[in-house]
Design a protein around this motif. Structure first.
Motif, mmCIF file in Angstrom:
data_model
loop_
_atom_site.group_PDB
_atom_site.id
_atom_site.type_symbol
_atom_site.label_atom_id
_atom_site.label_comp_id
_atom_site.label_asym_id
_atom_site.label_seq_id
_atom_site.Cartn_x
_atom_site.Cartn_y
_atom_site.Cartn_z
ATOM 1 N N GLY B 129 -39.120 -26.207 2.164
ATOM 2 C CA GLY B 129 -38.459 -26.959 1.106
ATOM 3 C C GLY B 129 -38.977 -28.390 1.050
ATOM 4 O O GLY B 129 -39.148 -28.970 -0.016
ATOM 5 N N TYR B 130 -39.278 -28.932 2.223
ATOM 6 C CA TYR B 130 -39.825 -30.285 2.293
ATOM 7 C C TYR B 130 -41.167 -30.349 1.565
ATOM 8 O O TYR B 130 -41.407 -31.237 0.737
ATOM 9 C CB TYR B 130 -39.991 -30.680 3.761
ATOM 10 C CG TYR B 130 -40.892 -31.860 4.006
ATOM 11 C CD1 TYR B 130 -40.447 -33.150 3.798
ATOM 12 C CD2 TYR B 130 -42.205 -31.669 4.462
ATOM 13 C CE1 TYR B 130 -41.272 -34.230 4.017
ATOM 14 C CE2 TYR B 130 -43.030 -32.753 4.689
ATOM 15 C CZ TYR B 130 -42.572 -34.032 4.473
ATOM 16 O OH TYR B 130 -43.389 -35.098 4.687
ATOM 17 N N ARG B 323 -30.496 -38.861 -2.851
ATOM 18 C CA ARG B 323 -30.583 -39.427 -1.517
ATOM 19 C C ARG B 323 -31.441 -38.546 -0.608
ATOM 20 O O ARG B 323 -32.201 -39.022 0.208
ATOM 21 C CB ARG B 323 -29.163 -39.538 -0.945
ATOM 22 C CG ARG B 323 -29.060 -40.324 0.351
ATOM 23 C CD ARG B 323 -27.611 -40.461 0.784
ATOM 24 N NE ARG B 323 -27.056 -39.216 1.296
ATOM 25 C CZ ARG B 323 -27.308 -38.725 2.511
ATOM 26 N NH1 ARG B 323 -28.096 -39.386 3.323
ATOM 27 N NH2 ARG B 323 -26.776 -37.588 2.894
ATOM 28 N N ARG B 324 -31.307 -37.240 -0.765
ATOM 29 C CA ARG B 324 -32.032 -36.323 0.107
ATOM 30 C C ARG B 324 -33.435 -36.019 -0.404
ATOM 31 O O ARG B 324 -34.219 -35.384 0.290
ATOM 32 C CB ARG B 324 -31.248 -35.014 0.249
ATOM 33 C CG ARG B 324 -29.839 -35.197 0.747
ATOM 34 C CD ARG B 324 -29.774 -35.269 2.259
ATOM 35 N NE ARG B 324 -29.945 -33.960 2.847
ATOM 36 C CZ ARG B 324 -28.956 -33.114 3.095
ATOM 37 N NH1 ARG B 324 -27.721 -33.463 2.817
ATOM 38 N NH2 ARG B 324 -29.198 -31.940 3.621
ATOM 39 N N TRP B 325 -33.716 -36.333 -1.653
ATOM 40 C CA TRP B 325 -35.019 -36.096 -2.259
ATOM 41 C C TRP B 325 -36.132 -36.573 -1.355
ATOM 42 O O TRP B 325 -35.971 -37.626 -0.773
ATOM 43 C CB TRP B 325 -35.060 -36.798 -3.628
ATOM 44 C CG TRP B 325 -36.433 -36.944 -4.172
ATOM 45 C CD1 TRP B 325 -37.264 -38.002 -4.024
ATOM 46 C CD2 TRP B 325 -37.115 -35.971 -4.943
ATOM 47 N NE1 TRP B 325 -38.437 -37.757 -4.648
ATOM 48 C CE2 TRP B 325 -38.389 -36.522 -5.214
ATOM 49 C CE3 TRP B 325 -36.815 -34.702 -5.412
ATOM 50 C CZ2 TRP B 325 -39.345 -35.825 -5.948
ATOM 51 C CZ3 TRP B 325 -37.764 -34.019 -6.141
ATOM 52 C CH2 TRP B 325 -39.017 -34.583 -6.394
ATOM 53 N N PRO B 326 -37.272 -35.907 -1.191
ATOM 54 C CA PRO B 326 -37.572 -34.646 -1.870
ATOM 55 C C PRO B 326 -37.139 -33.428 -1.061
ATOM 56 O O PRO B 326 -37.560 -32.333 -1.385
ATOM 57 C CB PRO B 326 -39.088 -34.687 -1.994
ATOM 58 C CG PRO B 326 -39.521 -35.416 -0.753
ATOM 59 C CD PRO B 326 -38.430 -36.400 -0.445
ATOM 60 N N ARG B 327 -36.345 -33.665 -0.037
ATOM 61 C CA ARG B 327 -35.877 -32.502 0.710
ATOM 62 C C ARG B 327 -34.837 -31.757 -0.116
ATOM 63 O O ARG B 327 -34.052 -32.367 -0.813
ATOM 64 C CB ARG B 327 -35.245 -32.938 2.031
ATOM 65 C CG ARG B 327 -36.272 -33.362 3.050
ATOM 66 C CD ARG B 327 -35.629 -33.640 4.381
ATOM 67 N NE ARG B 327 -36.622 -34.122 5.322
ATOM 68 C CZ ARG B 327 -37.413 -33.319 6.031
ATOM 69 N NH1 ARG B 327 -37.289 -32.021 5.908
ATOM 70 N NH2 ARG B 327 -38.306 -33.820 6.843
ATOM 71 N N PRO B 328 -34.821 -30.426 0.035
ATOM 72 C CA PRO B 328 -33.789 -29.649 -0.655
ATOM 73 C C PRO B 328 -32.455 -29.758 0.098
ATOM 74 O O PRO B 328 -32.434 -30.086 1.285
ATOM 75 C CB PRO B 328 -34.323 -28.224 -0.602
ATOM 76 C CG PRO B 328 -35.232 -28.199 0.576
ATOM 77 C CD PRO B 328 -35.767 -29.585 0.774
ATOM 78 N N VAL B 329 -31.380 -29.514 -0.596
ATOM 79 C CA VAL B 329 -30.049 -29.570 -0.005
ATOM 80 C C VAL B 329 -29.402 -28.192 -0.163
ATOM 81 O O VAL B 329 -29.427 -27.607 -1.253
ATOM 82 C CB VAL B 329 -29.165 -30.619 -0.713
ATOM 83 C CG1 VAL B 329 -27.858 -30.802 0.055
ATOM 84 C CG2 VAL B 329 -29.898 -31.933 -0.837
ATOM 85 N N ASP B 333 -23.838 -27.571 2.058
ATOM 86 C CA ASP B 333 -23.812 -28.978 2.444
ATOM 87 C C ASP B 333 -23.502 -29.867 1.245
ATOM 88 O O ASP B 333 -22.779 -30.859 1.355
ATOM 89 C CB ASP B 333 -25.167 -29.390 3.040
ATOM 90 C CG ASP B 333 -25.496 -28.582 4.278
ATOM 91 O OD1 ASP B 333 -24.556 -28.004 4.848
ATOM 92 O OD2 ASP B 333 -26.675 -28.533 4.657
ATOM 93 N N LEU B 334 -24.069 -29.494 0.106
ATOM 94 C CA LEU B 334 -23.868 -30.294 -1.102
ATOM 95 C C LEU B 334 -22.395 -30.289 -1.484
ATOM 96 O O LEU B 334 -21.828 -31.324 -1.856
ATOM 97 C CB LEU B 334 -24.734 -29.717 -2.234
ATOM 98 C CG LEU B 334 -24.878 -30.560 -3.494
ATOM 99 C CD1 LEU B 334 -25.433 -31.928 -3.176
ATOM 100 C CD2 LEU B 334 -25.777 -29.850 -4.507
#
Lengths: 530, 373
Positions: B129-130, B323-329, B333-334
């Motif tokens: 995802g990263y 805030r978490r971009w570009p990592r997926p959430v 958790d979301l």
């Protein structure tokens, strides 16, 4: 003399009344059983003879004929022992010369001091209105047979005055209202009670009904999406597929579904208990459970084990044992295709029809199927720390089994991820079962109001469901199906699930929000990428 | 081979060539001729590749429109064919090859090649995802800066890059003919390829329509990716990744190679880290790419900013994703982080995915485009 008593023959879970006649007369000592019994029934004569003699009762010395009527109905099992013994005893006239004559010729050794039965013997009149069911031991003990519950219900419906069964079975039979059940431990006791020499013993107290399960949703931490899917499944009767690596809590979640479903009505619980009783899987002392059953057959279970089968009269399979409850199949994709296919039709129709050369038996199978699968053959795809070793093609092949006709009937599909340990510790307790179950109950009530008693959004007609969906929601759903590259079947599924989501919220019309949530419950058939 | 000999015998006389082509067109198809020409060109390093190719291929195409099904097929697919030296042929593909030639022909669907800076973003099919998030981030930023994003159209990183640069006319180099539809997911109706074309992008192939995506072809298309780009950036890739092949071609051509550092524990970081060790420049933000193509001064134009549609997500959800971009959430958790009821969240996610605001990957959802501060 001729004596008649009533009993039942079990065809599946259906109990058919049987009139059992015994005639004892003069002639060469012999016992003959007519009326289409199987081996177990024919062998009854040996058990009955021994049981009677060992109980120090008189067995007729002459020719004994037992007839099971209707004579064209095939009868199986050992439950005919007790009624047969009682009818033979009633038909016997002990002090007749024929009786004593045959006794001398037949059994010289015991002749000198046969302990005479205390008090009067049975007469055919004493068997009026009497039903009996039970297997006999050689020593005269009465034992339980499978299917006491449907037998008791059938006896009541046929106007039985009393039903004689074993101590164990009496507890189970006493679940049926409007029938006098007398527990008998031995054939001697049965004779004593019927002849009025002994007072019937009270039946052991029925343990209280079970109304709750120990498995509470509170124990599940994290997994918000799966919890929600579970709630929707319980509310709409939708089948659910969970995909995720081993150890992410699939089984734990599935086990908590029965607790979310509305408790069974007593009649439903009896129906469930009946199936278990017929399968011989019900402990007679077990309390009646109002919690929907949960069955988790292993994925290698044979077809006969799943749908039912066996020689003679087919026994109910897991699909029917899970009737009105949850059938959980872990590792669904590891199961042979043939087994998956055989599940399909019962899931659709809510019943299993097993046709054999002699019988056709129908068992109900209204279940919520909860299936779990690994995300890929090795199970580690998507795991935060372990690395999946499967090739993409292998994963795709694996996943594509999900597009089969069975998976098409699974309305809810969710992907689970393992909750990491620190998250697990930090996560607050989940919402308890009781709170979720209350919402589910509300939704079910709305659905039953709309579709009729016992109906769910899954079983409602497609057009009828669609009529309750807002135009805008149908348009939005069409756009979503197009844009996300989903199959047309997703459409119908999403309408039903959307209906349930609206019901959980207590709304009459299915909105855009509802169908959009519904669309989210589906797994990509290919590995998700960019 | 015999085909080539035949052609060599008849020389360059157009009438004779035409006859030879017609004969072979019936016997082995025009494709046999094209392949023969290619083989010959690569077997003889001293030869003037483009002249050789033209010598054989031109008559094929001259004959084709009337006599072969090939032309019809190409027309049906909406493909325009350009040979080496033709005006429609990307000039940068024709030159600079040390030994092997560039593609003989370029079959194109969509917009013609634009001579402007281009960045190749390549990486693993099985991406984290990263990796997907970073690829999309880089791609959307450079596309906004008016730079062409080139990649191989594969699943994973390639798809993330193309998807995020859809609006900017991204270029896909295919490893198969236009008629094959590979990868299946991208060629499907409504799939990536359709969206690329709709966004003014281009699909390129050096193959006849029905050439299958055999590994050799898929690898060979990496040299087109490298050849078209001014800089190649590798986002994720395993030990034997195709991304390393692309980087190798780029090195041969003198195209600079960059690599995005990854998680040291991940097998998908092997390729970029090896490239970094071998001297590739690290790419940790879009600006690195802009500098590499000499456009550091160009900031994203205002019109593209205003063109971004308003978000369909509630501010809290959008903020958490940003805030978490570009990592997926992960959705779980979301829902927790934003205190959104999970049912409602799932509906919102569907809506945002339909509108192209979100992408769903193996590890959750992420914003498809870089969040603007």
């Amino acid at each position: 003399m001729l004596a008649t008593i009533h009993t039942v023959a079990l065809i599946g879970i259906e109990a058919r009344p049987v009139r059992l006649e015994a005639s004892a007369g003069q002639g060469v000592p012999a016992t003959r059983i007519v009326g289409l019994g199987d081996t177990a029934v024919r062998e009854a004569s040996d058990r009955v003879q021994s049981a009677i003699k060992r109980s120090h009762l008189d067995y007729p010395g002459g020719r004994v004929i037992v007839n099971l009527s209707p004579a064209d109905l095939k009868k199986t099992g050992t439950g005919f022992d007790l009624p047969m013994a009682l009818a033979i005893l009633a038909a016997h006239v002990p002090d007749s010369p024929a009786g004593s004559m045959s006794e001398t010729s037949h059994d010289g050794e015991e002749k000198p001091t046969p302990k005479k039965p205390k008090g009067p013997n049975l007469t055919p009149r004493m068997l009026r209105g009497v039903w009996a069911l039970g297997e006999l031991g050689l020593d005269g003990q009465v034992r339980s047979v499978p299917g006491t519950l449907p037998a008791a219900a059938a006896a009541r419906d046929q106007g039985a005055e009393v039903l004689l069964v074993s101590d164990h079975a009496a507890v189970e039979a006493s679940l049926i209202d409007g029938l006098r059940v007398i527990p008998v431990a031995t054939i001697g006791e049965a004779v004593g009670v019927l002849a009025g020499r002994e007072a019937p013993r009270p039946i052991d107290d029925l343990p209280d009904v079970v109304t709750s399960t120990a498995k509470d949703l509170r124990d599940v931490r994290g997994q918000a999406v799966a919890r929600r899917a579970l709630e929707v499944a319980a509310a709409g009767g939708h089948h659910l597929l969970m995909s995720g690596p081993p150890g992410c809590g699939k089984t734990m979640l599935a086990e908590r579904l029965p607790g979310l479903m509305p408790p069974l009505h007593v009649e439903e619980a009896l129906e469930v208990a009946t199936i278990h009783s017929v399968a011989g899987m019900r402990h007679p002392d077990a309390p009646l459970s109002l919690v929907p059953p949960f069955r988790a057959p292993h994925h290698t279970t044979s077809m006969a084990g799943l749908v039912g089968g066996g020689s003679g009269i087919p026994r109910p399979g897991e699909l029917s044992l899970a009737h009105r409850g949850v059938l959980f199949i872990d590792e669904l994709l590891e199961a042979p295709r043939s087994v998956l296919d055989v599940l399909r039709q019962p899931l659709e129709n809510g019943e299993v029809r097993l046709v054999r050369s002699q019988h056709a038996v129908t068992y109900p199978s209204q279940v919520i199927l909860v299936a779990a699968t690994n995300p890929c053959p090795c199970g580690d795809l998507g795991h935060p720390t372990r690395r999946c070793r499967c090739g993409r093609a292998a994963v795709d092949r694996y996943r594509q089994r999900l597009s089969g006709p069975l998976a098409d009937r699974i309305d809810l599909q969710v992907e689970l991820r393992p909750v990491e340990r620190d998250q697990l510790l930090a996560a607050p307790e989940g919402e308890p079962t009781a709170e979720v179950a209350a919402r589910v109950r509300g939704a079910r009530e709305l659905a039953e109001e709309r579709w009729g008693p016992g109906r769910t959004n899954r079983s409602a007609r497609g057009e009828a469901v669609r009529a309750t969906v807002a135009e805008a929601a149908i348009r939005a759903l069409g756009r979503a199906v197009d844009a996300l590259g989903m199959s047309a079947r997703t459409f119908d599924r999403a309408l039903r699930v959307g209906r349930t989501v609206a019901d959980l919220d207590g709304r009459d019309t299915v909105s855009v929000d509802d169908v959009e949530e519904a669309v989210a419950y589906r797994l990509p058939v290919t590995v998700p990428v960019g | 081979m015999s085909v080539w000999e035949d052609v060599a015998e008849v020389g360059t006389d157009p009438a004779l060539l035409r006859a030879a082509v017609e004969q072979h067109g019936r016997r082995g198809g025009a494709g046999a001729l094209l392949r023969a020409a290619r083989d010959r060109a690569t077997a003889d390093p001293g030869a003037d590749v483009s002249a050789l190719v033209r010598q054989v291929v031109t008559p094929v195409l001259a004959v084709a429109p009337e006599t072969t099904a090939l032309a019809e097929r190409w027309a049906r697919l909406g493909v325009t064919v350009a040979l080496v030296g033709d005006p429609g042929y990307p000039s940068r593909l024709a030159t600079g090859w040390p030994d092997t030639g560039g593609p003989t022909l370029v079959a194109r669907r969509g917009a013609p090649w634009r001579d402007r800076p281009a960045v190749a973003i390549v990486g693993a099919r099985r991406a984290s995802g990263y990796g997907l998030g970073v690829a999309a981030w880089l791609a959307s930023a450079v596309a906004d800066a008016g730079i062409t994003v080139v990649s191989g159209g594969a699943l994973g990183i390639d798809a993330a890059a193309h998807g995020a640069a859809e609006h900017g006319g991204t270029v896909v180099a295919l490893g198969a003919g236009h008629g094959v539809g590979y990868p299946r997911e991208h060629a499907a109706p409504g799939g990536l390829f359709e969206r690329v074309l709709a966004g003014g992008g281009t699909l390129l192939s050096e193959h006849l329509p029905d050439i299958p995506p055999v590994p050799a072809n898929v690898r060979a298309r990496n040299r087109i990716v490298a050849g078209l780009a001014d800089v190649v950036v590798v986002v994720e890739g395993g030990e034997r990744s195709g991304a390393l092949v692309t980087a190798g071609y780029a090195a041969d051509l003198g195209v600079p190679v960059m690599a995005v550092p990854g998680d040291v524990r991940e097998p998908g970081s092997v390729a970029p880290h090896r490239l970094l060790a071998e001297g590739a420049a690290p790419c940790v933000r879009p600006l690195d790419l802009l500098e590499a193509v000499g456009q550091a001064s160009v900031t994203s134009s205002d019109d593209s900013a205003t063109a971004t549609p308003p978000s369909l997500l509630p501010a809290a959800v959008r903020a958490e994703l940003a805030r978490r971009w570009p990592r997926p959430v992960r959705l779980d958790d979301l829902a927790d982080a934003t205190a959104t009821p999970v049912g409602r969240l799932m509906g919102l996610i569907t809506r945002a995915r339909v509108a192209g605001e979100l992408a769903e990957g193996p590890d959750g959802v992420r914003l498809l485009r870089a969040p603007r501060p």
